[in-house]
Design a protein around this motif. Structure first.
Motif, PDB file in Angstrom:
ATOM      1  N   MET A 187     -65.686   5.789  94.479  1.00  0.00           N
ATOM      2  CA  MET A 187     -66.640   6.319  95.409  1.00  0.00           C
ATOM      3  C   MET A 187     -67.832   5.192  95.679  1.00  0.00           C
ATOM      4  SD  MET A 187     -69.128   9.645  95.497  1.00  0.00           S
ATOM      5  CE  MET A 187     -67.577  10.752  95.610  1.00  0.00           C
ATOM      6  N   ARG A 188     -68.194   4.871  94.692  1.00  0.00           N
ATOM      7  CA  ARG A 188     -69.319   3.769  94.760  1.00  0.00           C
ATOM      8  C   ARG A 188     -69.106   2.513  95.304  1.00  0.00           C
ATOM      9  NH1 ARG A 188     -72.262   8.215  94.913  1.00  0.00           N
ATOM     10  NH2 ARG A 188     -72.836   9.045  93.037  1.00  0.00           N
TER      11      ARG A 188
ATOM     12  N   ASP B 245     -74.663  12.974  95.231  1.00  0.00           N
ATOM     13  CA  ASP B 245     -74.664  12.511  96.505  1.00  0.00           C
ATOM     14  C   ASP B 245     -75.722  11.391  97.045  1.00  0.00           C
ATOM     15  OD1 ASP B 245     -74.497  11.987  99.262  1.00  0.00           O
ATOM     16  OD2 ASP B 245     -74.236  14.295  99.739  1.00  0.00           O
TER      17      ASP B 245
ATOM     18  N   ILE C 200     -74.756   5.716  87.539  1.00  0.00           N
ATOM     19  CA  ILE C 200     -73.931   6.456  86.859  1.00  0.00           C
ATOM     20  C   ILE C 200     -74.237   6.794  85.609  1.00  0.00           C
ATOM     21  CG2 ILE C 200     -71.436   6.741  86.332  1.00  0.00           C
ATOM     22  CD1 ILE C 200     -70.655   4.765  88.642  1.00  0.00           C
TER      23      ILE C 200
ATOM     24  N   THR D 187     -77.768  17.462  94.726  1.00  0.00           N
ATOM     25  CA  THR D 187     -76.442  17.437  95.279  1.00  0.00           C
ATOM     26  C   THR D 187     -75.848  18.955  94.972  1.00  0.00           C
ATOM     27  OG1 THR D 187     -76.000  15.098  94.653  1.00  0.00           O
ATOM     28  CG2 THR D 187     -74.269  16.555  94.757  1.00  0.00           C
TER      29      THR D 187
ATOM     30  N   CYS E 288     -78.721  14.812  90.699  1.00  0.00           N
ATOM     31  CA  CYS E 288     -77.588  15.865  90.297  1.00  0.00           C
ATOM     32  C   CYS E 288     -78.189  17.122  91.080  1.00  0.00           C
ATOM     33  CB  CYS E 288     -77.712  15.882  88.678  1.00  0.00           C
ATOM     34  SG  CYS E 288     -76.804  14.491  87.985  1.00  0.00           S
TER      35      CYS E 288
ATOM     36  N   ASP F  33     -68.519  17.872  83.461  1.00  0.00           N
ATOM     37  CA  ASP F  33     -67.641  17.553  84.679  1.00  0.00           C
ATOM     38  C   ASP F  33     -67.616  18.843  85.684  1.00  0.00           C
ATOM     39  OD1 ASP F  33     -66.439  15.036  83.811  1.00  0.00           O
ATOM     40  OD2 ASP F  33     -65.100  16.262  82.444  1.00  0.00           O
TER      41      ASP F  33
ATOM     42  N   THR G 287     -72.631   9.276  82.404  1.00  0.00           N
ATOM     43  CA  THR G 287     -71.395   9.638  81.902  1.00  0.00           C
ATOM     44  C   THR G 287     -71.447  10.424  80.516  1.00  0.00           C
ATOM     45  OG1 THR G 287     -70.804   7.881  80.211  1.00  0.00           O
ATOM     46  CG2 THR G 287     -70.302   7.231  82.553  1.00  0.00           C
TER      47      THR G 287
ATOM     48  N   ASN H 217     -63.059  11.442  85.663  1.00  0.00           N
ATOM     49  CA  ASN H 217     -63.882  11.961  86.425  1.00  0.00           C
ATOM     50  C   ASN H 217     -64.909  10.840  86.688  1.00  0.00           C
ATOM     51  OD1 ASN H 217     -66.966  13.223  86.385  1.00  0.00           O
ATOM     52  ND2 ASN H 217     -65.497  14.803  87.605  1.00  0.00           N
TER      53      ASN H 217
ATOM     54  N   ILE I 106     -70.303  14.941  91.903  1.00  0.00           N
ATOM     55  CA  ILE I 106     -70.815  13.823  91.491  1.00  0.00           C
ATOM     56  C   ILE I 106     -71.991  13.587  92.689  1.00  0.00           C
ATOM     57  CG2 ILE I 106     -70.121  11.329  92.081  1.00  0.00           C
ATOM     58  CD1 ILE I 106     -67.373  12.001  91.596  1.00  0.00           C
TER      59      ILE I 106
ATOM     60  N   GLU J 290     -63.323   8.479  89.094  1.00  0.00           N
ATOM     61  CA  GLU J 290     -63.427   8.670  90.758  1.00  0.00           C
ATOM     62  C   GLU J 290     -64.778   8.327  91.184  1.00  0.00           C
ATOM     63  OE1 GLU J 290     -61.171   9.979  92.557  1.00  0.00           O
ATOM     64  OE2 GLU J 290     -59.576   9.506  90.921  1.00  0.00           O
ATOM     65  N   GLU J 291     -65.838   8.508  90.263  1.00  0.00           N
ATOM     66  CA  GLU J 291     -67.193   8.148  91.015  1.00  0.00           C
ATOM     67  C   GLU J 291     -67.266   6.784  91.248  1.00  0.00           C
ATOM     68  OE1 GLU J 291     -71.947   8.699  89.985  1.00  0.00           O
ATOM     69  OE2 GLU J 291     -70.444   9.704  88.598  1.00  0.00           O
TER      70      GLU J 291
END
Length: 437
Positions: A207-208, A154, A170, A31, A28, A148, A172, A200, A152, A203-204
């Motif tokens: 992406m994964r 990287d 992940i 990123t 986190c 949020d 949450t 949110n 997300i 969306e992650e």
């Protein structure tokens, strides 16, 4: 802009090591810095060693950084200090920052090896910590209320591309309303839970999946602490057709919600890691788990009825445990047909109520932090000797997996235990010398 190196020091034993899971904090914070224009790399010492004291070798990329930030667990603190001291020797102009649970509770100790120690959560302060040369000493990171707000994580900032995490990491939520005696989660993140919005998180997950991951691991300390919010997330996974296997951690009380379990199954939950902690009712009370043996049995049955595998997590060494507890625990695991288990020794982490209790009683006999990994006895138990408790730890792993019908689990367990024994010959010899009859 600055070159930033995050370091996750290794520890001698990690029961999660097979999954190569990175720390969420470094992901986190790294990123945030990357999106601010800094050059960021995360070095995982457990995946690829970055320092060898015997050869006086330090990873070259570390010495070229402007800032090096360490995330310290108690079991990795000694290794972190060793690397930090090596950096200071080779490149004294590099700013060294330390954070994480151990640095939060042992800040003065950490400051002996760093320019700046960040207590608590780092998101609100990381840019200032890196960009402000005059910010030194010990600072408190404000609690993040809006999860949020930040990007997300990287995964590309991890340096070892040939050995990526097996599971997509992940997170949450943060915080835990419970107050288990051996845990530091509630003291670190608070007892009021904070959550990311389901959209949110979805969306992650997308992406994964696009990055090629076949499995997710939810880092939440209690994935279903807010059941309605968890259900909303699971419905979103189902409706959007996010077909990816996943694993999470939770308490036994998930079994009390039939709809939740059905949604977990439909959303492709593969395995649940459940903190059973003990089959000894007195130990459960001592740990302040607020669950009993019937809760544990019902949880296992309910998960199995919904086609979800169970990974049981147990802690040995409470004041109520004796020489029969380990045997009773393994027997219970096989009777209940749980698919896998991990056994840890009770260890008093700084920041936990257990640490304060045992310290006040004078029962902690070592502050060698590398031993605080759940596989070494570091205090005097009540109904066993330290050597007996250490033996029960090894017995539990060997006995449970020797009876497993799955040859893969058996082979992995023997490999891990063999490596543990080789790496800890000195530690065991010291324990025997300290408590020899």
């Amino acid at each position: 802009m600055a070159k930033i190196a995050f370091i996750e020091p290794s520890c001698s034993f990690n029961s999660y090591g097979y999954y190569r899971l990175p720390l969420m904090g470094t992901m986190c914070l790294g990123t945030i810095l990357k999106e601010a224009g800094h050059e960021v790399e995360v070095f995982r010492d457990s995946v690829q060693s970055i320092y060898d004291k015997s050869k006086d070798w330090l990873h070259e990329a570390i010495t070229k950084a402007d800032v090096v930030a360490f995330s310290l667990m108690t079991s990795t603190a000694e290794r972190g200090y060793l690397i930090a001291d090596a950096i200071r020797k080779v490149a004294p102009k590099i700013k060294i920052i330390m954070g994480g649970p151990h640095a939060t509770y042992m800040s003065e100790e950490a400051l002996d090896h760093a320019d700046l120690v960040v207590q608590g959560e780092g998101e609100e302060i990381i840019l200032d910590a890196v960009e402000n040369e005059n910010l030194t000493g010990i600072v408190q990171g404000p609690q993040v209320n809006d999860l949020d707000k930040y990007p997300i994580p990287d995964i590309s900032i991890l340096t070892e591309k040939k050995r990526p995490p097996r599971f997509a990491p992940i997170s949450t939520s943060r915080g835990c309303p419970y107050d288990c005696v051996f845990c530091t989660v509630s003291s670190t993140f608070g007892r009021k839970c904070r959550f990311r919005e389901p959209d949110n998180v979805l969306e992650e997950i997308k992406m994964r999946i696009s990055e090629g991951f076949k499995h997710l691991f939810f880092y939440d300390d209690n994935f279903a602490i807010n059941r309605e919010r968890t259900k909303e997330l699971l419905r979103g996974m189902i409706s959007k057709g996010l077909k990816i296997a996943w694993t999470a951690e939770s308490r036994t009380d998930i079994a009390k919600d039939k709809e939740l379990l059905e949604l977990m199954s439909k959303a492709n939950c593969n395995t649940m890691f459940i903190g059973f902690e003990s089959v000894n009712p007195e130990s459960l009370a001592a740990y302040n788990k607020k669950q009993d043996l019937d809760d544990i049995k019902n949880c296992i049955k309910s998960l199995h009825d919904n086609g979800i595998r169970v990974h049981g997590m147990f802690v040995l060494g409470s004041d109520a445990d004796d020489n029969n507890t380990a045997k009773d625990t393994v027997k219970f695991c096989h009777e209940m047909k749980i698919e896998s288990a991990q056994f840890a020794l009770l260890h008093p982490l700084p920041g936990s109520r257990l640490y304060d209790i045992l310290e006040s009683q004078g029962r902690i006999f070592t502050k060698k932090w590398s031993l605080y990994d759940g596989s070494h006895v570091v205090f005097n138990p009540l109904k066993m000797t330290p050597l007996e408790l250490q033996d029960k730890f090894m017995y539990s792993w060997k006995k449970f997996y020797s009876l497993m019908k799955n040859p893969f689990y058996f082979a992995v367990s023997r490999y891990v235990l063999s490596n543990w024994a080789k790496a800890n010959q000195t530690a065991i010899a010291d324990l025997k010398a300290r408590f020899k009859k």
